[in-house]
Design a protein around this motif. Structure first.
Motif, PDB file in Angstrom:
ATOM      1  N   VAL A  34       0.858  -1.190   0.000  1.00 23.14           N
ATOM      2  CA  VAL A  34       0.000   0.000   0.000  1.00 23.14           C
ATOM      3  C   VAL A  34       0.891   1.236   0.000  1.00 23.14           C
ATOM      4  N   LEU A  35       0.558   2.202  -0.840  1.00 18.68           N
ATOM      5  CA  LEU A  35       1.223   3.515  -0.793  1.00 18.68           C
ATOM      6  C   LEU A  35       0.205   4.573  -1.193  1.00 18.68           C
ATOM      7  N   GLY A  36       0.021   5.574  -0.329  1.00 17.13           N
ATOM      8  CA  GLY A  36      -0.967   6.605  -0.626  1.00 17.13           C
ATOM      9  C   GLY A  36      -2.318   5.956  -0.883  1.00 17.13           C
ATOM     10  N   ALA A  37      -2.989   6.402  -1.937  1.00 12.79           N
ATOM     11  CA  ALA A  37      -4.305   5.840  -2.254  1.00 12.79           C
ATOM     12  C   ALA A  37      -4.178   4.724  -3.291  1.00 12.79           C
ATOM     13  N   ILE A  38      -3.181   3.851  -3.097  1.00 11.93           N
ATOM     14  CA  ILE A  38      -2.967   2.701  -3.988  1.00 11.93           C
ATOM     15  C   ILE A  38      -2.826   1.450  -3.129  1.00 11.93           C
ATOM     16  N   GLY A  39      -3.644   0.449  -3.390  1.00  7.83           N
ATOM     17  CA  GLY A  39      -3.558  -0.812  -2.649  1.00  7.83           C
ATOM     18  C   GLY A  39      -3.421  -1.968  -3.624  1.00  7.83           C
ATOM     19  N   VAL A  40      -2.395  -2.815  -3.412  1.00  4.64           N
ATOM     20  CA  VAL A  40      -2.074  -3.862  -4.380  1.00  4.64           C
ATOM     21  C   VAL A  40      -1.983  -5.224  -3.702  1.00  4.64           C
ATOM     22  N   ILE A  41      -2.658  -6.216  -4.265  1.00  5.65           N
ATOM     23  CA  ILE A  41      -2.458  -7.604  -3.847  1.00  5.65           C
ATOM     24  C   ILE A  41      -1.823  -8.332  -5.024  1.00  5.65           C
ATOM     25  N   GLU A  42      -0.618  -8.883  -4.783  1.00  3.51           N
ATOM     26  CA  GLU A  42       0.024  -9.677  -5.825  1.00  3.51           C
ATOM     27  C   GLU A  42      -0.180 -11.154  -5.484  1.00  3.51           C
ATOM     28  N   THR A  43      -0.720 -11.904  -6.433  1.00  3.55           N
ATOM     29  CA  THR A  43      -1.008 -13.323  -6.197  1.00  3.55           C
ATOM     30  C   THR A  43       0.070 -14.188  -6.854  1.00  3.55           C
ATOM     31  N   ARG A  44       0.080 -15.464  -6.503  1.00  5.46           N
ATOM     32  CA  ARG A  44       1.095 -16.361  -7.092  1.00  5.46           C
ATOM     33  C   ARG A  44       0.711 -16.806  -8.495  1.00  5.46           C
ATOM     34  N   GLU A  45      -0.601 -16.976  -8.702  1.00 11.29           N
ATOM     35  CA  GLU A  45      -1.102 -17.399 -10.020  1.00 11.29           C
ATOM     36  C   GLU A  45      -1.912 -16.250 -10.618  1.00 11.29           C
ATOM     37  N   PRO A  46      -2.066 -16.219 -11.943  1.00 12.03           N
ATOM     38  CA  PRO A  46      -2.898 -15.169 -12.550  1.00 12.03           C
ATOM     39  C   PRO A  46      -4.312 -15.154 -11.949  1.00 12.03           C
ATOM     40  N   VAL A  47      -4.840 -13.961 -11.756  1.00  9.27           N
ATOM     41  CA  VAL A  47      -6.179 -13.816 -11.184  1.00  9.27           C
ATOM     42  C   VAL A  47      -7.209 -14.192 -12.260  1.00  9.27           C
ATOM     43  N   PRO A  48      -8.129 -15.126 -11.956  1.00  6.84           N
ATOM     44  CA  PRO A  48      -9.181 -15.437 -12.927  1.00  6.84           C
ATOM     45  C   PRO A  48     -10.139 -14.248 -13.038  1.00  6.84           C
ATOM     46  N   VAL A  49      -9.959 -13.453 -14.099  1.00 12.28           N
ATOM     47  CA  VAL A  49     -10.562 -12.116 -14.155  1.00 12.28           C
ATOM     48  C   VAL A  49     -12.084 -12.137 -13.996  1.00 12.28           C
ATOM     49  N   GLN A  50     -12.762 -12.922 -14.822  1.00 18.36           N
ATOM     50  CA  GLN A  50     -14.225 -12.855 -14.791  1.00 18.36           C
ATOM     51  C   GLN A  50     -14.786 -13.311 -13.443  1.00 18.36           C
ATOM     52  N   GLU A  51     -14.242 -14.421 -12.946  1.00 18.49           N
ATOM     53  CA  GLU A  51     -14.709 -14.949 -11.666  1.00 18.49           C
ATOM     54  C   GLU A  51     -14.554 -13.931 -10.549  1.00 18.49           C
ATOM     55  N   VAL A  52     -13.340 -13.369 -10.450  1.00 17.03           N
ATOM     56  CA  VAL A  52     -13.048 -12.425  -9.376  1.00 17.03           C
ATOM     57  C   VAL A  52     -13.875 -11.151  -9.552  1.00 17.03           C
ATOM     58  N   GLN A  53     -14.009 -10.714 -10.812  1.00 19.63           N
ATOM     59  CA  GLN A  53     -14.787  -9.505 -11.060  1.00 19.63           C
ATOM     60  C   GLN A  53     -16.265  -9.703 -10.681  1.00 19.63           C
ATOM     61  N   ASP A  54     -16.803 -10.860 -11.014  1.00 23.93           N
ATOM     62  CA  ASP A  54     -18.199 -11.135 -10.657  1.00 23.93           C
ATOM     63  C   ASP A  54     -18.393 -11.138  -9.144  1.00 23.93           C
ATOM     64  N   ARG A  55     -17.420 -11.719  -8.426  1.00 23.66           N
ATOM     65  CA  ARG A  55     -17.524 -11.748  -6.958  1.00 23.66           C
ATOM     66  C   ARG A  55     -17.437 -10.335  -6.382  1.00 23.66           C
ATOM     67  N   LEU A  56     -16.589  -9.517  -6.966  1.00 29.77           N
ATOM     68  CA  LEU A  56     -16.463  -8.127  -6.502  1.00 29.77           C
ATOM     69  C   LEU A  56     -17.745  -7.351  -6.787  1.00 29.77           C
ATOM     70  N   LEU A  57     -18.280  -7.528  -7.994  1.00 31.58           N
ATOM     71  CA  LEU A  57     -19.508  -6.807  -8.366  1.00 31.58           C
ATOM     72  C   LEU A  57     -20.659  -7.207  -7.456  1.00 31.58           C
ATOM     73  N   ALA A  58     -20.708  -8.482  -7.088  1.00 36.88           N
ATOM     74  CA  ALA A  58     -21.772  -8.943  -6.190  1.00 36.88           C
ATOM     75  C   ALA A  58     -21.673  -8.229  -4.840  1.00 36.88           C
ATOM     76  N   GLN A  59     -20.469  -7.724  -4.518  1.00 39.69           N
ATOM     77  CA  GLN A  59     -20.301  -6.981  -3.260  1.00 39.69           C
ATOM     78  C   GLN A  59     -20.266  -5.478  -3.500  1.00 39.69           C
ATOM     79  N   GLY A  60     -20.699  -5.067  -4.698  1.00 41.30           N
ATOM     80  CA  GLY A  60     -20.839  -3.641  -4.984  1.00 41.30           C
ATOM     81  C   GLY A  60     -19.546  -2.920  -5.300  1.00 41.30           C
ATOM     82  N   VAL A  61     -18.558  -3.648  -5.854  1.00 41.52           N
ATOM     83  CA  VAL A  61     -17.261  -3.013  -6.124  1.00 41.52           C
ATOM     84  C   VAL A  61     -16.792  -3.321  -7.547  1.00 41.52           C
ATOM     85  N   TRP A  62     -16.347  -2.284  -8.255  1.00 42.66           N
ATOM     86  CA  TRP A  62     -15.781  -2.460  -9.593  1.00 42.66           C
ATOM     87  C   TRP A  62     -14.253  -2.358  -9.514  1.00 42.66           C
TER      88      TRP A  62
END
Ligand code: PLP
Length: 429
Positions: A367-395
């Motif tokens: 985290v630095l300033g208004a930037i927060g980063v999570i680095e994962t070991r494997e590529p993030v499954p974009v659609q799956e993760v995005q759908d889960r985020l959207l279900a919680q009201g976050v883009w």
């Protein structure tokens, strides 16, 4: 036509005709239709309202549909939407140039307005090349940079993007060959290690006669990997540039206008570059616009020797609507204690994201300033993760092994908590 029919027709039209960024046509993941946006929220056509944790790619620092910025655009619209900049000038451009000269690191007093970040980088490169040509140092034509960088998608900019993450493998035959030194490993001045500079010093020792400028993103490497590095590295780079006679180009297109907790990231190291690129948040996310700044001395060399002019001039240069909204956005930033706000966001991101370190599959959280980063070991499954985020009201828009957020500065503590919780849950599922 029903609301639902209208949305389906628009999405079908998108699928039939549009190309989205870094995507096949049609997109492999169907885009979401946005009806409107206000404050921190996007209103999707399917009725959902979500927090934009991306600030539309670093740009929308004050939120959407801001009354002050709307007013600045409509006032300017009454006067003129556009006028060519060759041989003509106007108040919004003059006032914005004065403003930028006043607030950017010292010495940068000459402003070239352009239409996008990538073009600002092209102009910076051109300034550096023309500077050395004007001084009769024809050999200085190449650039030096650090690995892990991102500077845009046009050819000059691509040539200095990270050679692995970037598009070098695709365009190796056409990209200008540049010099690449190791990216710094130090995170804070406390763990500064002179070995971080070894490769750069070796390159300079052997090739400084061929190198016009060193270009880098100060403190935060953005789209090339979302990495933060220590100010001491930047200070050392500044003195190497002086020692070996090359210009320092700071690309603050992502970091400018407060994102890292300072107005410009160069301030963390107390240095001034010779050339500065600004973009993204410069208009508060209202219009595509950018600027390349340099010193009076450099502009004088280009303006008084050789061709005696800078060879660049976009059609929509210094667009009055963009200049007017950029001025209003900077005034707005200066009108409230934004540093406190960014510090509060930094706290909220640390509190909410550091627990993600415990999750399986998470390699690092930063985290630095208004930037927060999570680095994962494997590529993030974009659609799956995005759908889960959207279900919680976050883009958010993850890429590669990164799930990250850079929220608008107006996001409340509660909204920051909602974003970080959604990120935690999206990765723990
Ligand atoms: C986004 C970005 C660019 C390119 O800007 P565009 O407006 O997308 O052309 C260049 N440099 C950095 C550091 C960026 O983040």
């Amino acid at each position: 036509m029903s609301f639902f029919e209208k949305s389906s027709r628009l999405l079908a039209g998108d699928e039939a005709h549009i190309w989205h960024p870094y995507a096949p046509a049609p997109s492999s993941i169907a885009p979401h239709l946005v009806e409107s946006a206000r404050g921190t929220r996007l209103h999707l056509a399917d009725g959902r309202e979500v927090i934009d944790g991306m600030s539309s790619w670093w740009a929308v620092i004050h939120g959407y549909n801001h009354p002050v910025l709307n007013q600045a655009v409509s006032d300017q619209l009454e006067a003129m939407a556009h006028v060519m900049f060759g041989g003509l000038t106007h108040e919004p451009a003059v006032r914005l140039a004065e403003k930028l000269a006043a607030i950017t690191p010292s010495g940068l007093s000459r402003v070239f307005f352009c239409d996008s970040g990538s073009v600002a980088v092209e102009v910076a490169i051109k300034m550096a090349l023309q500077y050395w040509m004007s001084r009769g140092r024809e050999g200085k034509k190449r650039l030096l940079t650090i690995r892990g960088g991102y500077h845009g998608d046009t050819f000059g900019a691509m040539s200095v993007c990270d050679p692995v993450n970037g598009m070098h493998h695709l365009f190796s035959e056409v990209l200008m060959p540049q010099f690449f030194a190791a990216a710094p490993r130090c995170r804070a001045d406390a763990d500064w290690d002179g070995r971080d500079l070894e490769e750069m010093e070796n390159i300079l020792e052997a090739h400084s006669d061929e190198i016009a400028a060193l270009i880098l993103e100060p403190i935060v490497q953005g789209a090339g990997g979302m990495r933060f590095y220590c100010p001491e590295f930047l200070r050392q780079v500044r003195s190497l540039c002086d020692e070996y006679d090359l210009l320092l180009i700071a690309d603050e297109i992502a970091t400018g206008f407060g994102r890292t907790g300072r107005l410009f990231a160069c301030e963390h190291a107390g240095i001034s570059p010779d050339i500065l690129c600004l973009g993204k948040a410069i208009t508060g996310g209202y219009l595509s616009f950018a600027a390349t700044l340099t010193t009076e001395a450099i502009s004088q060399v280009i303006s008084t020797r050789g061709l005696k002019m800078l060879m660049h001039g976009p059609t929509f240069m210094a667009n009055p609507l963009a200049c007017a909204v950029a001025l209003a956005s900077i005034d707005l930033l200066e009108s409230y204690p934004w540093k406190q706000r960014v510090a509060a966001i930094e706290n909220g991101l640390e509190k909410g994201l550091f627990p993600c370190r415990e999750l399986a599959g998470v390699k690092e959280v930063r985290v630095l300033g208004a930037i927060g980063v999570i680095e994962t070991r494997e590529p993030v499954p974009v659609q799956e993760v995005q759908d889960r985020l959207l279900a919680q009201g976050v883009w958010l828009r993850p890429f590669g092994r990164l799930l990250y957020t850079m929220p608008p500065f107006i996001a409340s503590d509660g909204e920051i908590e909602q974003i970080t919780k959604a990120m935690f849950r999206a990765l723990s599922a």
